[in-house]
Design an enzyme around this catalytic site. Sequence first.
Site, PDB file in Angstrom:
ATOM      1  CB  CYS A 189      39.284 -36.584  -4.652  1.00  0.00           C
ATOM      2  SG  CYS A 189      38.309 -37.777  -5.578  1.00  0.00           S
ATOM      3  CB  SER A 205      40.998 -36.233 -13.280  1.00  0.00           C
ATOM      4  OG  SER A 205      40.628 -35.207 -12.392  1.00  0.00           O
ATOM      5  CG  HIS A 261      35.910 -33.651  -7.220  1.00  0.00           C
ATOM      6  ND1 HIS A 261      36.008 -34.033  -8.539  1.00  0.00           N
ATOM      7  CD2 HIS A 261      36.240 -34.751  -6.480  1.00  0.00           C
ATOM      8  CE1 HIS A 261      36.375 -35.308  -8.596  1.00  0.00           C
ATOM      9  NE2 HIS A 261      36.527 -35.760  -7.369  1.00  0.00           N
ATOM     10  NE  ARG A 317      32.689 -39.476 -12.088  1.00  0.00           N
ATOM     11  CZ  ARG A 317      33.633 -39.767 -11.201  1.00  0.00           C
ATOM     12  NH1 ARG A 317      34.584 -38.904 -10.915  1.00  0.00           N
ATOM     13  NH2 ARG A 317      33.615 -40.921 -10.563  1.00  0.00           N
ATOM     14  CB  ALA A 351      45.362 -39.473 -12.637  1.00  0.00           C
ATOM     15  CB  VAL A 352      47.024 -39.470  -7.620  1.00  0.00           C
ATOM     16  CG1 VAL A 352      47.543 -38.870  -6.319  1.00  0.00           C
ATOM     17  CG2 VAL A 352      45.490 -39.448  -7.630  1.00  0.00           C
ATOM     18  CB  THR A 377      53.147 -44.354 -14.089  1.00  0.00           C
ATOM     19  OG1 THR A 377      52.550 -45.447 -13.377  1.00  0.00           O
ATOM     20  CG2 THR A 377      54.634 -44.577 -14.223  1.00  0.00           C
ATOM     21  CD  GLN A 412      32.283 -37.069  -6.936  1.00  0.00           C
ATOM     22  OE1 GLN A 412      31.391 -37.305  -6.138  1.00  0.00           O
ATOM     23  NE2 GLN A 412      33.238 -37.941  -7.202  1.00  0.00           N
ATOM     24  CB  SER A 467      55.466 -48.069 -15.248  1.00  0.00           C
ATOM     25  OG  SER A 467      54.113 -47.980 -15.554  1.00  0.00           O
TER      26      SER A 467
HETATM   27  N1  LIG Z   1      42.049 -39.382  -9.109  1.00  0.00           N
HETATM   28  C1  LIG Z   1      41.680 -38.801  -7.984  1.00  0.00           C
HETATM   29  O1  LIG Z   1      41.072 -37.690  -7.967  1.00  0.00           O
HETATM   30  C2  LIG Z   1      41.977 -39.444  -6.670  1.00  0.00           C
HETATM   31  C3  LIG Z   1      41.814 -38.684  -5.524  1.00  0.00           C
HETATM   32  C4  LIG Z   1      42.078 -39.250  -4.277  1.00  0.00           C
HETATM   33  C5  LIG Z   1      42.504 -40.553  -4.211  1.00  0.00           C
HETATM   34  N2  LIG Z   1      42.650 -41.289  -5.348  1.00  0.00           N
HETATM   35  C6  LIG Z   1      43.117 -42.653  -5.188  1.00  0.00           C
HETATM   36  O2  LIG Z   1      44.516 -42.693  -5.529  1.00  0.00           O
HETATM   37  C7  LIG Z   1      44.846 -43.966  -6.117  1.00  0.00           C
HETATM   38  C8  LIG Z   1      45.456 -43.745  -7.488  1.00  0.00           C
HETATM   39  O3  LIG Z   1      44.469 -43.130  -8.316  1.00  0.00           O
HETATM   40  P1  LIG Z   1      44.768 -42.561  -9.773  1.00  0.00           P
HETATM   41  O4  LIG Z   1      43.574 -41.771 -10.099  1.00  0.00           O
HETATM   42  O5  LIG Z   1      46.132 -41.942  -9.860  1.00  0.00           O
HETATM   43  O6  LIG Z   1      44.796 -43.963 -10.620  1.00  0.00           O
HETATM   44  P2  LIG Z   1      45.485 -44.273 -12.022  1.00  0.00           P
HETATM   45  O7  LIG Z   1      45.636 -43.052 -12.837  1.00  0.00           O
HETATM   46  O8  LIG Z   1      44.743 -45.427 -12.581  1.00  0.00           O
HETATM   47  O9  LIG Z   1      46.974 -44.771 -11.601  1.00  0.00           O
HETATM   48  C9  LIG Z   1      47.190 -45.984 -10.905  1.00  0.00           C
HETATM   49  C10 LIG Z   1      48.658 -46.127 -10.501  1.00  0.00           C
HETATM   50  O10 LIG Z   1      48.812 -47.355  -9.784  1.00  0.00           O
HETATM   51  C11 LIG Z   1      49.850 -48.122 -10.385  1.00  0.00           C
HETATM   52  N3  LIG Z   1      49.582 -49.545 -10.237  1.00  0.00           N
HETATM   53  C12 LIG Z   1      48.499 -50.238 -10.676  1.00  0.00           C
HETATM   54  N4  LIG Z   1      48.630 -51.545 -10.372  1.00  0.00           N
HETATM   55  C13 LIG Z   1      49.827 -51.681  -9.722  1.00  0.00           C
HETATM   56  C14 LIG Z   1      50.539 -52.773  -9.163  1.00  0.00           C
HETATM   57  N5  LIG Z   1      50.049 -54.022  -9.211  1.00  0.00           N
HETATM   58  N6  LIG Z   1      51.740 -52.542  -8.575  1.00  0.00           N
HETATM   59  C15 LIG Z   1      52.248 -51.292  -8.527  1.00  0.00           C
HETATM   60  N7  LIG Z   1      51.624 -50.202  -9.053  1.00  0.00           N
HETATM   61  C16 LIG Z   1      50.426 -50.400  -9.635  1.00  0.00           C
HETATM   62  C17 LIG Z   1      49.829 -47.709 -11.835  1.00  0.00           C
HETATM   63  O11 LIG Z   1      51.057 -48.060 -12.437  1.00  0.00           O
HETATM   64  P3  LIG Z   1      51.157 -48.381 -14.036  1.00  0.00           P
HETATM   65  O12 LIG Z   1      51.141 -47.039 -14.715  1.00  0.00           O
HETATM   66  O13 LIG Z   1      52.467 -49.078 -14.138  1.00  0.00           O
HETATM   67  O14 LIG Z   1      49.967 -49.219 -14.379  1.00  0.00           O
HETATM   68  C18 LIG Z   1      49.630 -46.193 -11.694  1.00  0.00           C
HETATM   69  O15 LIG Z   1      50.860 -45.591 -11.352  1.00  0.00           O
HETATM   70  C19 LIG Z   1      43.523 -44.756  -6.128  1.00  0.00           C
HETATM   71  O16 LIG Z   1      43.445 -45.564  -4.982  1.00  0.00           O
HETATM   72  C20 LIG Z   1      42.465 -43.683  -6.095  1.00  0.00           C
HETATM   73  O17 LIG Z   1      41.254 -44.147  -5.551  1.00  0.00           O
HETATM   74  C21 LIG Z   1      42.426 -40.757  -6.573  1.00  0.00           C
END
Ligand SMILES: NC(=O)c1ccc[n+]([C@@H]2O[C@H](COP(=O)([O-])OP(=O)(O)OC[C@H]3O[C@@H](n4cnc5c(N)ncnc54)[C@H](OP(=O)(O)O)[C@@H]3O)[C@@H](O)[C@H]2O)c1
Length: 352
Positions: free
Chosen positions: A133, A163, A258, A251, A17-18, A15, A160, A44
């Site tokens: 990223c 997102s 990025h 940022r 962003a990734v 659910t 950067q 979720s």
């Molecule tokens: N954004 C980027 O450009 C990027 C790039 C590379 C790596 N990353 C890494 O990828 C990961 C996700 O990033 P994001 O940007 O997608 O974050 P995000 O938008 O905040 O999404 C977080 C996800 O984790 C889930 N989650 C949170 N707590 C949880 C728990 N206790 N049990 C199970 N699921 C849980 C959330 O579910 P709910 O919706 O139910 O809360 C949501 O699906 C991070 O570690 C980030 O550092 C991000």
Amino acid sequence: MARTGRPTLAVVGATGAVGAVMLQILSQRADIWGEIRLLASPRSAGRKLAVRGEEVEVAALTEEALDGVDVAMFDVPDEVAAQWAPIAAARGAVVIDNSGAFRMDPEVPLVVPEVNPHMARMRPRGIVSNPNCTTLSMIVALGALHAEFGLRELVVSSYQAVSGAGRAGIETLRAQLSLVAGTDLGTAPGDVRRAVGELTGPFPEPVALNVVPWAGSLREDGWSSEEMKVRDETRKILGLAALPVAVTCVRVPVLTTHSLTVHARFQDEVTVDGAREILATAPGVVLCDDPAAGEYPTPADVVGTDPTWVGRVRRALDDPTALELFVCGDNLRKGAALNTAQIAELVAAEMM
Ligand SMILES: NC(=O)c1ccc[n+]([C@@H]2O[C@H](COP(=O)([O-])OP(=O)(O)OC[C@H]3O[C@@H](n4cnc5c(N)ncnc54)[C@H](OP(=O)(O)O)[C@@H]3O)[C@@H](O)[C@H]2O)c1
């Protein structure tokens, strides 16, 4: 199409962003998976999301939800991955982790399929890490140049997108943009800051009408965690443990994609023609470099695409062994979900 006998995939954090981009990518790439299970926090559970043209109900992440999973992609915060990835691995899944929890663990490979695909097989903990990223947005181009020229030093600055800080980052920039649009804000010291007030979301400063020379948390001697990640991860992926690397992470008010300026010094003299030839044929790289015709990559054009885009290729004015580049990559696609999907496909190929 019959999907029996194919590996079962779990998308943990479906659910986020990734996760949202991951579901698009899984719907667009060759359909190699059997069941695709979508997991997130209990908040979720019960939501329905589309993947491969089908509605799939999101389940809460529990030990039982991981039973029978062959490959588990983790797109969740570091602390959730740190706790749950070893549980998934202990239950038999190969984990591809997008968080920062295991990237520098010597027993966890850090894989970019265009650069070091063989490392995906060396996973004593059953976990493979996906780089962050910012590193991923440049490393495919840099890896191709390194393979030919031998990298000796790297100086980069990032631009950067918001997102990179997840859904909260996207929502914050959108909210700030609607506050400042159509006003004369941005003409007096502090006026944007006062208008934005508390609405800074995951950022330390307003990001609309601004650039912020900070990403991540404070590390020793004034470096940011994001800057240290770019340094440490570039060294690990390229197998250059002592590579001198200087990074400044910034940022900018871009939603997704990025950009980085790169000063790369190599072992011997380099030519722009030689660099162009490598970049023009490197898998996963698009060379977009004709400044006389106004051609160079920008995030507004690169967003939503898979490759690393490279432009502004020049030889350093004062060093014939160094190149200057401008690089753009979609931080949610190659910078996160796409690279994870590519690694998962390498692992799935071992299972079929
Ligand atoms: N954004 C980027 O450009 C990027 C790039 C590379 C790596 N990353 C890494 O990828 C990961 C996700 O990033 P994001 O940007 O997608 O974050 P995000 O938008 O905040 O999404 C977080 C996800 O984790 C889930 N989650 C949170 N707590 C949880 C728990 N206790 N049990 C199970 N699921 C849980 C959330 O579910 P709910 O919706 O139910 O809360 C949501 O699906 C991070 O570690 C980030 O550092 C991000």
